[in-house]
Design an enzyme around this catalytic site. Structure first.
Site, PDB file in Angstrom:
ATOM      1  N   LYS A 132     -10.759  -4.270  10.870  1.00 23.81           N
ATOM      2  CA  LYS A 132      -9.480  -4.115  11.591  1.00 23.81           C
ATOM      3  C   LYS A 132      -9.451  -4.986  12.853  1.00 23.81           C
ATOM      4  O   LYS A 132      -8.396  -5.490  13.240  1.00 23.81           O
ATOM      5  CB  LYS A 132      -9.230  -2.639  11.924  1.00 23.81           C
ATOM      6  CG  LYS A 132      -8.877  -1.796  10.692  1.00 23.81           C
ATOM      7  CD  LYS A 132      -8.482  -0.378  11.054  1.00 23.81           C
ATOM      8  CE  LYS A 132      -8.146   0.410   9.799  1.00 23.81           C
ATOM      9  NZ  LYS A 132      -7.781   1.811  10.066  1.00 23.81           N
TER      10      LYS A 132
ATOM     11  N   GLY B 200       0.803  -1.231   0.000  1.00 23.69           N
ATOM     12  CA  GLY B 200       0.000   0.000   0.000  1.00 23.69           C
ATOM     13  C   GLY B 200       0.827   1.268   0.000  1.00 23.69           C
ATOM     14  O   GLY B 200       0.358   2.328   0.424  1.00 23.69           O
TER      15      GLY B 200
ATOM     16  N   ILE C  81      -2.000   7.271   2.711  1.00 26.26           N
ATOM     17  CA  ILE C  81      -1.098   7.379   3.870  1.00 26.26           C
ATOM     18  C   ILE C  81       0.196   6.604   3.627  1.00 26.26           C
ATOM     19  O   ILE C  81       1.261   6.995   4.120  1.00 26.26           O
ATOM     20  CB  ILE C  81      -1.798   6.948   5.185  1.00 26.26           C
ATOM     21  CG1 ILE C  81      -1.006   7.432   6.399  1.00 26.26           C
ATOM     22  CG2 ILE C  81      -2.032   5.442   5.262  1.00 26.26           C
ATOM     23  CD1 ILE C  81      -0.853   8.919   6.504  1.00 26.26           C
ATOM     24  N   GLY C  82       0.119   5.543   2.812  1.00 28.84           N
ATOM     25  CA  GLY C  82       1.317   4.758   2.519  1.00 28.84           C
ATOM     26  C   GLY C  82       2.432   5.617   1.943  1.00 28.84           C
ATOM     27  O   GLY C  82       3.614   5.444   2.258  1.00 28.84           O
TER      28      GLY C  82
ATOM     29  N   THR D 185       1.782   3.323  -2.279  1.00 32.38           N
ATOM     30  CA  THR D 185       1.427   4.498  -3.097  1.00 32.38           C
ATOM     31  C   THR D 185       0.071   5.070  -2.689  1.00 32.38           C
ATOM     32  O   THR D 185      -0.461   5.950  -3.353  1.00 32.38           O
ATOM     33  CB  THR D 185       1.392   4.170  -4.615  1.00 32.38           C
ATOM     34  OG1 THR D 185       0.229   3.380  -4.884  1.00 32.38           O
ATOM     35  CG2 THR D 185       2.638   3.455  -5.077  1.00 32.38           C
ATOM     36  N   GLY D 186      -0.484   4.579  -1.594  1.00 29.76           N
ATOM     37  CA  GLY D 186      -1.799   5.048  -1.156  1.00 29.76           C
ATOM     38  C   GLY D 186      -1.722   6.377  -0.422  1.00 29.76           C
ATOM     39  O   GLY D 186      -0.634   6.953  -0.248  1.00 29.76           O
TER      40      GLY D 186
ATOM     41  N   ARG E 228      -6.623  -7.741  13.932  1.00 34.13           N
ATOM     42  CA  ARG E 228      -5.960  -7.871  15.242  1.00 34.13           C
ATOM     43  C   ARG E 228      -6.126  -9.294  15.791  1.00 34.13           C
ATOM     44  O   ARG E 228      -5.191  -9.847  16.378  1.00 34.13           O
ATOM     45  CB  ARG E 228      -6.543  -6.858  16.235  1.00 34.13           C
ATOM     46  CG  ARG E 228      -6.045  -5.441  15.991  1.00 34.13           C
ATOM     47  CD  ARG E 228      -6.311  -4.561  17.203  1.00 34.13           C
ATOM     48  NE  ARG E 228      -5.900  -3.184  16.947  1.00 34.13           N
ATOM     49  CZ  ARG E 228      -5.835  -2.247  17.872  1.00 34.13           C
ATOM     50  NH1 ARG E 228      -6.154  -2.534  19.115  1.00 34.13           N
ATOM     51  NH2 ARG E 228      -5.459  -1.016  17.566  1.00 34.13           N
TER      52      ARG E 228
HETATM   53  N1  LIG Z   1      -6.853   8.491  10.714  1.00 35.94           N
HETATM   54  C1  LIG Z   1      -7.495   8.923   9.664  1.00 35.94           C
HETATM   55  O1  LIG Z   1      -8.087  10.014   9.679  1.00 35.94           O
HETATM   56  C2  LIG Z   1      -7.481   8.085   8.411  1.00 35.94           C
HETATM   57  C3  LIG Z   1      -7.927   8.612   7.206  1.00 35.94           C
HETATM   58  C4  LIG Z   1      -7.850   7.819   6.065  1.00 35.94           C
HETATM   59  C5  LIG Z   1      -7.349   6.517   6.156  1.00 35.94           C
HETATM   60  N2  LIG Z   1      -6.941   6.033   7.357  1.00 35.94           N
HETATM   61  C6  LIG Z   1      -6.412   4.651   7.467  1.00 35.94           C
HETATM   62  O2  LIG Z   1      -5.186   4.565   6.761  1.00 35.94           O
HETATM   63  C7  LIG Z   1      -5.047   3.265   6.178  1.00 35.94           C
HETATM   64  C8  LIG Z   1      -4.736   3.398   4.688  1.00 35.94           C
HETATM   65  O3  LIG Z   1      -5.812   4.082   4.086  1.00 35.94           O
HETATM   66  P1  LIG Z   1      -5.609   4.947   2.749  1.00 35.94           P
HETATM   67  O4  LIG Z   1      -6.757   5.893   2.680  1.00 35.94           O
HETATM   68  O5  LIG Z   1      -4.215   5.468   2.726  1.00 35.94           O
HETATM   69  O6  LIG Z   1      -5.780   3.818   1.664  1.00 35.94           O
HETATM   70  P2  LIG Z   1      -5.903   3.949   0.059  1.00 35.94           P
HETATM   71  O7  LIG Z   1      -5.167   5.130  -0.420  1.00 35.94           O
HETATM   72  O8  LIG Z   1      -7.356   3.825  -0.288  1.00 35.94           O
HETATM   73  O9  LIG Z   1      -5.223   2.603  -0.414  1.00 35.94           O
HETATM   74  C9  LIG Z   1      -3.909   2.307  -0.027  1.00 35.94           C
HETATM   75  C10 LIG Z   1      -3.319   1.254  -0.911  1.00 35.94           C
HETATM   76  O10 LIG Z   1      -3.957   0.021  -0.652  1.00 35.94           O
HETATM   77  C11 LIG Z   1      -3.891  -0.778  -1.832  1.00 35.94           C
HETATM   78  N3  LIG Z   1      -5.246  -1.178  -2.127  1.00 35.94           N
HETATM   79  C12 LIG Z   1      -6.385  -0.444  -1.974  1.00 35.94           C
HETATM   80  N4  LIG Z   1      -7.459  -1.159  -2.334  1.00 35.94           N
HETATM   81  C13 LIG Z   1      -7.007  -2.368  -2.695  1.00 35.94           C
HETATM   82  C14 LIG Z   1      -7.629  -3.557  -3.122  1.00 35.94           C
HETATM   83  N5  LIG Z   1      -8.974  -3.627  -3.233  1.00 35.94           N
HETATM   84  N6  LIG Z   1      -6.835  -4.614  -3.396  1.00 35.94           N
HETATM   85  C15 LIG Z   1      -5.515  -4.533  -3.268  1.00 35.94           C
HETATM   86  N7  LIG Z   1      -4.852  -3.425  -2.842  1.00 35.94           N
HETATM   87  C16 LIG Z   1      -5.601  -2.373  -2.552  1.00 35.94           C
HETATM   88  C17 LIG Z   1      -3.253   0.064  -2.924  1.00 35.94           C
HETATM   89  O11 LIG Z   1      -1.885  -0.284  -2.904  1.00 35.94           O
HETATM   90  P3  LIG Z   1      -0.808   0.034  -4.058  1.00 35.94           P
HETATM   91  O12 LIG Z   1      -0.101   1.258  -3.573  1.00 35.94           O
HETATM   92  O13 LIG Z   1       0.053  -1.119  -4.096  1.00 35.94           O
HETATM   93  O14 LIG Z   1      -1.598   0.248  -5.310  1.00 35.94           O
HETATM   94  C18 LIG Z   1      -3.486   1.463  -2.407  1.00 35.94           C
HETATM   95  O15 LIG Z   1      -2.587   2.399  -2.884  1.00 35.94           O
HETATM   96  C19 LIG Z   1      -6.347   2.505   6.472  1.00 35.94           C
HETATM   97  O16 LIG Z   1      -6.158   1.663   7.563  1.00 35.94           O
HETATM   98  C20 LIG Z   1      -7.329   3.620   6.814  1.00 35.94           C
HETATM   99  O17 LIG Z   1      -8.347   3.218   7.701  1.00 35.94           O
HETATM  100  C21 LIG Z   1      -6.977   6.789   8.482  1.00 35.94           C
END
Ligand SMILES: NC(=O)c1ccc[n+]([C@@H]2O[C@H](COP(=O)([O-])OP(=O)(O)OC[C@H]3O[C@@H](n4cnc5c(N)ncnc54)[C@H](OP(=O)(O)O)[C@@H]3O)[C@@H](O)[C@H]2O)c1
Length: 316
Positions: free
Chosen positions: A133, A11, A16-17, A13-14, A137
């Site tokens: 989640k 993840g 937060i990643g 390139t996502g 855990r």
């Molecule tokens: N605290 C907060 O306010 C907050 C806000 C938003 C998110 N979060 C948390 O942060 C974490 C990451 O969220 P995000 O929003 O950063 O995620 P995201 O951008 O939607 O996705 C992150 C990465 O996950 C992979 N991915 C997504 N959907 C997939 C699927 N169906 N199959 C395979 N791979 C998939 C992709 O990896 P590749 O890079 O490999 O393509 C994508 O770049 C989560 O646990 C979320 O709950 C927290």
């Protein structure tokens, strides 16, 4: 080099990643190999991001997270897995955990958390957004003898376009610098802890480099604690003007949340999380920043400044 951890990230390139991998790259001397596992589709569609990772010395491993063979092959030579998979892919971490526990070399797994404490209190187990989640855990607990873990629990992201910014549905809380208008949740005086996305990256790095204290723990970390009113006052100070203000009391927020779930509205998860935060579930007797040496964090002033800049840029 032999005693340095070799990291494999999912993840990267996502949303937060991207911040986590940047923080890892900025501390790359602390680690051995750094690799990301991603799909062929992402490699083809995010050419710039993938090139930047390669330039920074990150290895790119292409595969399908649903393929055991691809994952097993990718695990070879690494000892630590970091996941920042998105909400839609949280459950797909369970087979990743099982394969990691079965492998002889993967020792540590940091799952995709980076948000609300999903075991804050007795009510947490019933919250809809926490369900996947919680299963992750449970899967980690089951293999704790073979695989160590740490949860990086950061609470809500504060930086624009997240909590300290305007909202598509302002009733769930909004700070609109172009309209100089805020909607404060609750009575505006409830305390809330926020984390900027760059600080999330920093907390992950510090968790990895302080594994002796982070091992098998939920690290409750944040950038700072404030109140909705405190955020408004900082906006008023930095924009040198008085803003108009509305309130969404907790009871109204609960009604909006209920309706959103009943209607299957995409905003339902956000409503629930904001209700949880407004109830005070980002507050702890103590935070764990100091335990992992992550003392320097971004401030309310920094995040309000960034939000004003971001909102002005978006409006032009
Ligand atoms: N605290 C907060 O306010 C907050 C806000 C938003 C998110 N979060 C948390 O942060 C974490 C990451 O969220 P995000 O929003 O950063 O995620 P995201 O951008 O939607 O996705 C992150 C990465 O996950 C992979 N991915 C997504 N959907 C997939 C699927 N169906 N199959 C395979 N791979 C998939 C992709 O990896 P590749 O890079 O490999 O393509 C994508 O770049 C989560 O646990 C979320 O709950 C927290």
């Amino acid at each position: 080099m032999a005693d340095k951890s070799n990291l494999l990230m999912f993840g990267a390139t996502g949303a937060i990643g991207n911040y986590i991998i940047k923080a890892i790259i900025n501390s790359k001397d602390a680690f051995g190999r750094i690799a990301v596992f991603t799909s062929a589709n992402t490699v083809a569609s995010k050419v710039k991001e993938i090139d930047a990772l390669k330039q920074a010395g990150v290895e790119i491993i292409t595969g399908d997270i649903a393929s055991q063979d691809d994952v097993k092959a990718a695990y070879s030579g690494f000892d630590t897995v970091i996941s920042a998979l998105g909400r839609g892919a949280i459950a797909s971490q369970i087979p990743l955990i099982q394969l990691a526990a079965e492998s002889s070399n993967i020792k540590r797994f940091v799952p995709s958390e980076y948000g609300t404490d999903i075991e804050y209190g007795p009510a947490s187990q019933h919250e809809k957004p926490h369900q996947q989640k919680l299963k992750v855990r449970a899967a980690l607990k089951e293999v704790q003898g073979q695989l160590e873990h740490a949860y990086v629990v950061t609470g809500p992201y504060g930086d624009y376009p997240f909590y300290i910014g305007p909202a598509a549905e302002p009733k769930v809380g909004s700070f609109d610098a172009t309209k100089k208008h805020a909607v404060l949740l609750g009575d505006g005086n409830g305390r809330i802890s926020l984390t900027s996305r760059p600080d999330v990256g920093k907390f992950v790095v510090h968790t990895l480099t302080h594994w002796d204290v982070a091992r098998n723990r939920a690290m409750k970390v944040n950038s700072f604690t404030t109140t909705p009113r405190g955020i408004l006052e900082e906006f008023e100070k930095q924009t040198n003007s008085k803003w108009t203000v509305d309130y969404t009391p907790l009871e109204e927020l609960r009604r909006i949340e209920k309706k959103a779930w009943e209607n299957g509205a995409p905003i339902a998860t956000v409503c629930t999380l904001r209700r949880i935060w407004t109830e005070g579930s980002t507050l702890y007797d103590r935070r764990d920043n100091e335990d992992i040496g992550a003392v320097q964090t971004e401030s309310l002033e920094d995040l309000v400044r960034g939000s004003i800049q971001g909102q002005l840029a978006a409006s032009q």
